[in-house]
Design a protein around this motif. Sequence first.
Motif, PDB file in Angstrom:
ATOM      1  N   ALA A 204      -3.116  28.582  62.961  1.00 34.89           N
ATOM      2  CA  ALA A 204      -3.087  30.043  62.849  1.00 34.89           C
ATOM      3  C   ALA A 204      -1.883  30.442  61.999  1.00 34.89           C
ATOM      4  CB  ALA A 204      -2.976  30.681  64.229  1.00 34.89           C
ATOM      5  N   VAL A 205      -2.137  31.310  61.017  1.00 33.41           N
ATOM      6  CA  VAL A 205      -1.055  31.864  60.199  1.00 33.41           C
ATOM      7  C   VAL A 205      -0.928  33.316  60.666  1.00 33.41           C
ATOM      8  CG1 VAL A 205      -0.451  32.507  57.833  1.00 33.41           C
ATOM      9  CG2 VAL A 205      -1.481  30.281  58.291  1.00 33.41           C
ATOM     10  N   VAL A 206       0.010  33.521  61.592  1.00 32.21           N
ATOM     11  CA  VAL A 206       0.087  34.813  62.290  1.00 32.21           C
ATOM     12  C   VAL A 206       0.982  35.754  61.479  1.00 32.21           C
ATOM     13  CG1 VAL A 206       0.500  35.955  64.503  1.00 32.21           C
ATOM     14  CG2 VAL A 206      -0.235  33.568  64.458  1.00 32.21           C
ATOM     15  N   ASN A 207       0.326  36.601  60.681  1.00 31.12           N
ATOM     16  CA  ASN A 207       1.019  37.435  59.702  1.00 31.12           C
ATOM     17  C   ASN A 207       1.597  38.719  60.293  1.00 31.12           C
ATOM     18  OD1 ASN A 207      -1.953  37.786  59.860  1.00 31.12           O
ATOM     19  ND2 ASN A 207      -1.495  39.684  58.787  1.00 31.12           N
ATOM     20  N   GLY A 208       1.229  39.045  61.544  1.00 33.81           N
ATOM     21  CA  GLY A 208       1.713  40.295  62.140  1.00 33.81           C
ATOM     22  C   GLY A 208       1.391  40.278  63.621  1.00 33.81           C
ATOM     23  N   PRO A 209       1.456  41.453  64.292  1.00 36.13           N
ATOM     24  CA  PRO A 209       1.206  41.459  65.734  1.00 36.13           C
ATOM     25  C   PRO A 209      -0.159  40.868  66.110  1.00 36.13           C
ATOM     26  CG  PRO A 209       2.108  43.556  65.021  1.00 36.13           C
ATOM     27  CD  PRO A 209       1.840  42.778  63.774  1.00 36.13           C
ATOM     28  N   ALA A 210      -0.159  40.185  67.232  1.00 33.74           N
ATOM     29  CA  ALA A 210      -1.389  39.593  67.765  1.00 33.74           C
ATOM     30  C   ALA A 210      -1.543  40.088  69.198  1.00 33.74           C
ATOM     31  CB  ALA A 210      -1.294  38.075  67.745  1.00 33.74           C
ATOM     32  N   VAL A 211      -2.773  40.458  69.571  1.00 32.67           N
ATOM     33  CA  VAL A 211      -3.023  41.023  70.909  1.00 32.67           C
ATOM     34  C   VAL A 211      -4.209  40.317  71.552  1.00 32.67           C
ATOM     35  CG1 VAL A 211      -3.429  43.183  72.212  1.00 32.67           C
ATOM     36  CG2 VAL A 211      -2.293  43.294  69.985  1.00 32.67           C
ATOM     37  N   GLY A 212      -4.184  40.226  72.876  1.00 31.80           N
ATOM     38  CA  GLY A 212      -5.347  39.789  73.658  1.00 31.80           C
ATOM     39  C   GLY A 212      -5.862  38.418  73.291  1.00 31.80           C
ATOM     40  N   ILE A 213      -7.159  38.362  73.034  1.00 29.17           N
ATOM     41  CA  ILE A 213      -7.807  37.065  72.825  1.00 29.17           C
ATOM     42  C   ILE A 213      -7.268  36.336  71.589  1.00 29.17           C
ATOM     43  CG2 ILE A 213      -9.790  38.004  71.538  1.00 29.17           C
ATOM     44  CD1 ILE A 213     -11.515  35.928  73.144  1.00 29.17           C
ATOM     45  N   SER A 214      -6.714  37.075  70.629  1.00 34.24           N
ATOM     46  CA  SER A 214      -6.163  36.386  69.449  1.00 34.24           C
ATOM     47  C   SER A 214      -4.884  35.631  69.822  1.00 34.24           C
ATOM     48  CB  SER A 214      -5.914  37.365  68.303  1.00 34.24           C
ATOM     49  OG  SER A 214      -4.824  38.212  68.572  1.00 34.24           O
ATOM     50  N   VAL A 215      -4.258  36.011  70.933  1.00 33.83           N
ATOM     51  CA  VAL A 215      -3.074  35.292  71.427  1.00 33.83           C
ATOM     52  C   VAL A 215      -3.502  34.132  72.333  1.00 33.83           C
ATOM     53  CG1 VAL A 215      -0.945  35.482  72.790  1.00 33.83           C
ATOM     54  CG2 VAL A 215      -1.681  37.388  71.339  1.00 33.83           C
ATOM     55  N   THR A 216      -4.390  34.437  73.276  1.00 27.24           N
ATOM     56  CA  THR A 216      -4.757  33.398  74.251  1.00 27.24           C
ATOM     57  C   THR A 216      -5.397  32.189  73.574  1.00 27.24           C
ATOM     58  OG1 THR A 216      -6.775  34.654  74.667  1.00 27.24           O
ATOM     59  CG2 THR A 216      -4.986  34.914  76.251  1.00 27.24           C
ATOM     60  N   LEU A 217      -6.152  32.458  72.478  1.00 25.53           N
ATOM     61  CA  LEU A 217      -6.796  31.352  71.752  1.00 25.53           C
ATOM     62  C   LEU A 217      -5.789  30.366  71.174  1.00 25.53           C
ATOM     63  CD1 LEU A 217      -9.546  33.028  69.549  1.00 25.53           C
ATOM     64  CD2 LEU A 217      -9.926  31.268  71.270  1.00 25.53           C
ATOM     65  N   LEU A 218      -4.556  30.865  70.928  1.00 24.60           N
ATOM     66  CA  LEU A 218      -3.573  30.007  70.246  1.00 24.60           C
ATOM     67  C   LEU A 218      -3.276  28.732  71.031  1.00 24.60           C
ATOM     68  CD1 LEU A 218      -1.118  32.757  68.928  1.00 24.60           C
ATOM     69  CD2 LEU A 218      -2.902  31.560  67.650  1.00 24.60           C
ATOM     70  N   GLY A 219      -3.503  28.768  72.330  1.00 18.98           N
ATOM     71  CA  GLY A 219      -3.312  27.563  73.155  1.00 18.98           C
ATOM     72  C   GLY A 219      -4.292  26.456  72.786  1.00 18.98           C
ATOM     73  N   LEU A 220      -5.326  26.794  72.014  1.00 24.83           N
ATOM     74  CA  LEU A 220      -6.311  25.786  71.609  1.00 24.83           C
ATOM     75  C   LEU A 220      -6.099  25.362  70.153  1.00 24.83           C
ATOM     76  CD1 LEU A 220      -9.471  27.446  73.216  1.00 24.83           C
ATOM     77  CD2 LEU A 220      -8.203  25.466  74.084  1.00 24.83           C
ATOM     78  N   PHE A 221      -5.039  25.897  69.505  1.00 29.30           N
ATOM     79  CA  PHE A 221      -4.760  25.557  68.106  1.00 29.30           C
ATOM     80  C   PHE A 221      -3.828  24.343  68.035  1.00 29.30           C
ATOM     81  CE2 PHE A 221      -6.085  29.070  65.122  1.00 29.30           C
ATOM     82  CZ  PHE A 221      -6.890  29.734  66.018  1.00 29.30           C
ATOM     83  N   ASP A 222      -3.822  23.719  66.833  1.00 26.02           N
ATOM     84  CA  ASP A 222      -2.938  22.563  66.626  1.00 26.02           C
ATOM     85  C   ASP A 222      -1.628  22.976  65.955  1.00 26.02           C
ATOM     86  OD1 ASP A 222      -4.965  20.605  67.504  1.00 26.02           O
ATOM     87  OD2 ASP A 222      -6.051  21.433  65.799  1.00 26.02           O
ATOM     88  N   GLY A 223      -1.610  24.153  65.369  1.00 28.12           N
ATOM     89  CA  GLY A 223      -0.380  24.642  64.748  1.00 28.12           C
ATOM     90  C   GLY A 223      -0.413  26.154  64.692  1.00 28.12           C
ATOM     91  N   VAL A 224       0.751  26.783  64.966  1.00 27.27           N
ATOM     92  CA  VAL A 224       0.827  28.248  64.900  1.00 27.27           C
ATOM     93  C   VAL A 224       2.078  28.603  64.097  1.00 27.27           C
ATOM     94  CG1 VAL A 224       1.010  30.393  66.223  1.00 27.27           C
ATOM     95  CG2 VAL A 224      -0.282  28.471  67.172  1.00 27.27           C
ATOM     96  N   PHE A 225       1.864  29.131  62.885  1.00 24.77           N
ATOM     97  CA  PHE A 225       2.977  29.536  62.029  1.00 24.77           C
ATOM     98  C   PHE A 225       3.050  31.057  62.047  1.00 24.77           C
ATOM     99  CE2 PHE A 225       1.681  25.452  59.885  1.00 24.77           C
ATOM    100  CZ  PHE A 225       2.724  24.729  60.432  1.00 24.77           C
ATOM    101  N   ALA A 226       4.218  31.573  62.394  1.00 23.80           N
ATOM    102  CA  ALA A 226       4.313  33.028  62.569  1.00 23.80           C
ATOM    103  C   ALA A 226       5.361  33.642  61.652  1.00 23.80           C
ATOM    104  CB  ALA A 226       4.661  33.350  64.022  1.00 23.80           C
ATOM    105  N   SER A 227       5.045  34.834  61.158  1.00 26.27           N
ATOM    106  CA  SER A 227       6.041  35.643  60.462  1.00 26.27           C
ATOM    107  C   SER A 227       7.004  36.168  61.527  1.00 26.27           C
ATOM    108  CB  SER A 227       5.325  36.807  59.775  1.00 26.27           C
ATOM    109  OG  SER A 227       6.207  37.899  59.645  1.00 26.27           O
ATOM    110  N   ASP A 228       8.252  36.448  61.131  1.00 27.96           N
ATOM    111  CA  ASP A 228       9.179  36.982  62.149  1.00 27.96           C
ATOM    112  C   ASP A 228       8.837  38.431  62.512  1.00 27.96           C
ATOM    113  OD1 ASP A 228      10.112  38.211  59.854  1.00 27.96           O
ATOM    114  OD2 ASP A 228      12.091  37.264  59.875  1.00 27.96           O
ATOM    115  N   ARG A 229       7.817  38.981  61.849  1.00 27.92           N
ATOM    116  CA  ARG A 229       7.318  40.324  62.171  1.00 27.92           C
ATOM    117  C   ARG A 229       6.243  40.275  63.272  1.00 27.92           C
ATOM    118  NH1 ARG A 229       3.911  43.790  60.391  1.00 27.92           N
ATOM    119  NH2 ARG A 229       2.645  42.282  59.283  1.00 27.92           N
ATOM    120  N   ALA A 230       5.745  39.057  63.527  1.00 26.27           N
ATOM    121  CA  ALA A 230       4.637  38.920  64.497  1.00 26.27           C
ATOM    122  C   ALA A 230       5.127  39.164  65.928  1.00 26.27           C
ATOM    123  CB  ALA A 230       4.026  37.526  64.397  1.00 26.27           C
TER     124      ALA A 230
END
Length: 360
Positions: A204-230
């Motif tokens: 996941a390339v998390v370019n900004g705020p993430a809410v609800g299911i878009s956050v919970t799904l991250l536990g099933l990802f292999d990598g999560v790269f986030a902007s410091d704005r996220a």
Amino acid sequence: MRASQQDFENALNQVKLLKKDPGNEVKLRLYALYKQATDGPCNMPKPGMLDFVNKAKWDAWNALGSLPKETARQNYVDLVSSLSSSSEAPSQGKRGADEKARESKDILVTSEDGITKITFNRPTKKNAITSQMYRDIILALKNASTDNTVMAVFTGTGDYYCSGNDLTNFTSATGGIEEAASNGAVLLRDFVNSFIDFPKPLVAVVNGPAVGISVTLLGLFDGVFASDRATFHTPFSQLGQSPEACSSYTFPKMMGSAKAAEMLLFGKKLTAREAWAQGLVTEVFPENTFETEVWTRLKTYAKLPPNVMRISKELIRKHEKQKLYTVNAEKCAAALERMPREEYAKALRNFLFRKAKAKL
Ligand SMILES: CCCCC/C=C/C(=O)SCCNC(=O)CCNC(=O)[C@H](O)C(C)(C)COP(=O)(O)OP(=O)(O)OC[C@H]1O[C@@H](n2cnc3c(N)ncnc32)[C@H](O)[C@@H]1OP(=O)(O)O
């Protein structure tokens, strides 16, 4: 519908007619599925380390473990069908499932540099996920799991990564709330299973705020790269909902039960750095260099040996899979029960009428 012996034989003939060389990775996958479909689980002695070609073939076959012959036959037919439709020119009028996913305006799917990029593309609604978008994503992941890309990457258009489930999804249902809840639960189960089953690296390339299911799904990802704005927010209690996407299992495992409760029960919104400290995020990048740095990194990762990454992911995931399916099914049953409740209806009303109230 299961592929018949005739479908399988047709697929064997179709492979010979492919216009484009599908590349070594796909050829290995075809070989492995063919062997599994005809001979069953790998029964050959392992070739020596220096016998590169036979070793690669053996590894690919052996990685299928005890996959049943019928499933291997079906997967072989599906793979050949996806290769055949992608080698057809669009002008010839043949429209495969893959193309349909690529045409969807709210979910964009592109393939470049070995990466399938799946973009939440509904910026005017902060990329909230509609029922159609859930279905498009299931299809996009299915296609990406057998095409010749190496990994899949999710990101968002505009200032948000994703604001989670579109809260109006079930408000216009004609068959009443019970029916909407039942359809929603099935869709949610299939959607989350498509992430559990995805066989390649998922980032996941998390370019900004993430809410609800878009956050919970991250536990099933292999990598999560986030902007410091996220930011990462799961306001389930406020919504009269319970946490989905296996987060009731993945979050405590990742961050410990106290921190998981802070997010999933109390709805604490985390900054990108806090999410990194909890193990939810792999790395945080400054907003101004985020896109360049992350995509350069991902393109490098996409050059790593795909088969090895797939096998390693299978090893990491295989002992968990059954557990994840069970947790997902339990959550969907709970959603079915909760959705018609007054707390959920009240949370929905508050959201839908918040702007009207603000004007009063
Ligand atoms: C298959 C079933 C799956 C069920 C499991 C899933 C669960 C979840 O995902 S729960 C989480 C659901 N999401 C939310 O609760 C977020 C709701 N949205 C907000 O709180 C806010 O909109 C915001 C914080 C995301 C952004 O606030 P703000 O910057 O003030 O922007 P607006 O509120 O004006 O939003 C712009 C525009 O977008 C619409 N919108 C945003 N999020 C959603 C959403 N989740 N569902 C539907 N619509 C959303 C918002 O209504 C605005 O639209 P207009 O009023 O037409 O401009």
